[in-house]
Design a protein around this motif. Structure first.
Motif, PDB file in Angstrom:
ATOM      1  N   HIS A  90       0.857  -1.182   0.000  1.00 58.85           N
ATOM      2  CA  HIS A  90       0.000   0.000   0.000  1.00 58.85           C
ATOM      3  C   HIS A  90       0.895   1.234   0.000  1.00 58.85           C
ATOM      4  CE1 HIS A  90      -3.044   2.924   1.099  1.00 58.85           C
ATOM      5  NE2 HIS A  90      -3.967   1.985   0.930  1.00 58.85           N
ATOM      6  N   TYR A 100       0.552   4.086   1.309  1.00 56.04           N
ATOM      7  CA  TYR A 100       0.651   4.699   2.638  1.00 56.04           C
ATOM      8  C   TYR A 100       1.686   3.974   3.490  1.00 56.04           C
ATOM      9  CZ  TYR A 100      -0.746   6.670   7.131  1.00 56.04           C
ATOM     10  OH  TYR A 100      -0.751   7.301   8.338  1.00 56.04           O
ATOM     11  N   CYS A 155     -11.145   5.662  -1.583  1.00 57.41           N
ATOM     12  CA  CYS A 155     -10.033   5.372  -0.674  1.00 57.41           C
ATOM     13  C   CYS A 155      -9.727   6.627   0.128  1.00 57.41           C
ATOM     14  CB  CYS A 155      -8.799   4.944  -1.475  1.00 57.41           C
ATOM     15  SG  CYS A 155      -7.340   4.692  -0.443  1.00 57.41           S
ATOM     16  N   HIS A 183      -6.628   8.589  -0.987  1.00 55.33           N
ATOM     17  CA  HIS A 183      -6.456   9.045  -2.371  1.00 55.33           C
ATOM     18  C   HIS A 183      -6.002  10.499  -2.525  1.00 55.33           C
ATOM     19  CE1 HIS A 183     -10.644  10.701  -2.456  1.00 55.33           C
ATOM     20  NE2 HIS A 183     -10.107  11.511  -3.342  1.00 55.33           N
ATOM     21  N   CYS A 243      -2.182  10.206  -2.160  1.00 53.98           N
ATOM     22  CA  CYS A 243      -1.527   9.028  -2.733  1.00 53.98           C
ATOM     23  C   CYS A 243      -0.842   9.326  -4.068  1.00 53.98           C
ATOM     24  CB  CYS A 243      -2.563   7.925  -2.930  1.00 53.98           C
ATOM     25  SG  CYS A 243      -1.851   6.384  -3.542  1.00 53.98           S
ATOM     26  N   CYS A 264      -9.952   5.367  -7.365  1.00 52.87           N
ATOM     27  CA  CYS A 264      -9.624   5.608  -5.953  1.00 52.87           C
ATOM     28  C   CYS A 264     -10.500   6.704  -5.355  1.00 52.87           C
ATOM     29  CB  CYS A 264      -8.153   6.005  -5.827  1.00 52.87           C
ATOM     30  SG  CYS A 264      -7.019   4.798  -6.547  1.00 52.87           S
ATOM     31  N   SER A 312      -4.345  -6.046   1.552  1.00 49.09           N
ATOM     32  CA  SER A 312      -4.117  -4.631   1.280  1.00 49.09           C
ATOM     33  C   SER A 312      -5.414  -3.995   0.801  1.00 49.09           C
ATOM     34  CB  SER A 312      -3.050  -4.452   0.198  1.00 49.09           C
ATOM     35  OG  SER A 312      -2.902  -3.078  -0.133  1.00 49.09           O
ATOM     36  N   CYS A 349      -5.929  -1.506  -1.217  1.00 56.52           N
ATOM     37  CA  CYS A 349      -5.488  -0.621  -2.300  1.00 56.52           C
ATOM     38  C   CYS A 349      -5.852  -1.268  -3.627  1.00 56.52           C
ATOM     39  CB  CYS A 349      -3.974  -0.404  -2.219  1.00 56.52           C
ATOM     40  SG  CYS A 349      -3.323   0.648  -3.546  1.00 56.52           S
ATOM     41  N   TRP A 353      -2.588  -2.586  -5.371  1.00 54.85           N
ATOM     42  CA  TRP A 353      -1.629  -3.228  -4.483  1.00 54.85           C
ATOM     43  C   TRP A 353      -0.569  -4.000  -5.251  1.00 54.85           C
ATOM     44  CZ3 TRP A 353      -0.689  -8.415  -4.226  1.00 54.85           C
ATOM     45  CH2 TRP A 353      -1.657  -9.261  -4.782  1.00 54.85           C
ATOM     46  N   THR A 398       1.919  -1.544  -6.594  1.00 48.22           N
ATOM     47  CA  THR A 398       2.674  -0.970  -5.479  1.00 48.22           C
ATOM     48  C   THR A 398       3.698  -1.963  -4.952  1.00 48.22           C
ATOM     49  OG1 THR A 398       0.773   0.382  -4.870  1.00 48.22           O
ATOM     50  CG2 THR A 398       2.467   0.087  -3.194  1.00 48.22           C
TER      51      THR A 398
END
Length: 94
Positions: free
Chosen positions: A9, A11, A46, A49, A52, A59, A75, A77, A80, A83
């Motif tokens: 993710h 974050y 999300c 977002h 991000c 998102c 995750s 996301c 994911w 990422t």
């Protein structure tokens, strides 16, 4: 250990990269851009977002479900997989 080696993710990647490390002495710490959302007015889709680096239209509208990353990992996301395998975003090993 998997989370530190391969966060799934953006974050999580940002949080890990913001940890001070002895092998990066003298380097500026990474900071996640923007501010956390107001918990009384969480954005649709999300919640991460607006901050991000990977955010796309989906998102902003669709809250991501928990995607299974491995047997004991998930995750929230939409991206994911990208990422997990993308070295261009901040990561703990950068």
């Amino acid at each position: 250990h998997d989370i530190y080696r391969a966060p799934a993710h953006p974050y999580t990647k940002g949080l890990l990269d913001s940890i001070p490390r002895l092998d990066r002495k003298g380097q500026e710490l990474y900071a996640i851009k923007g501010l956390p959302p107001n918990l009384l007015h969480i954005p649709p889709g999300c919640a991460f977002h607006p901050r991000c680096p990977r955010a796309q239209a989906v998102c902003r509208t669709d809250e991501p479900p928990l995607y299974r990353v491995s047997q004991d990992r998930a995750s929230a996301c939409h991206f994911w997989k990208e990422t997990l395998h993308d070295d261009s975003l901040p990561s703990a090993d950068a």
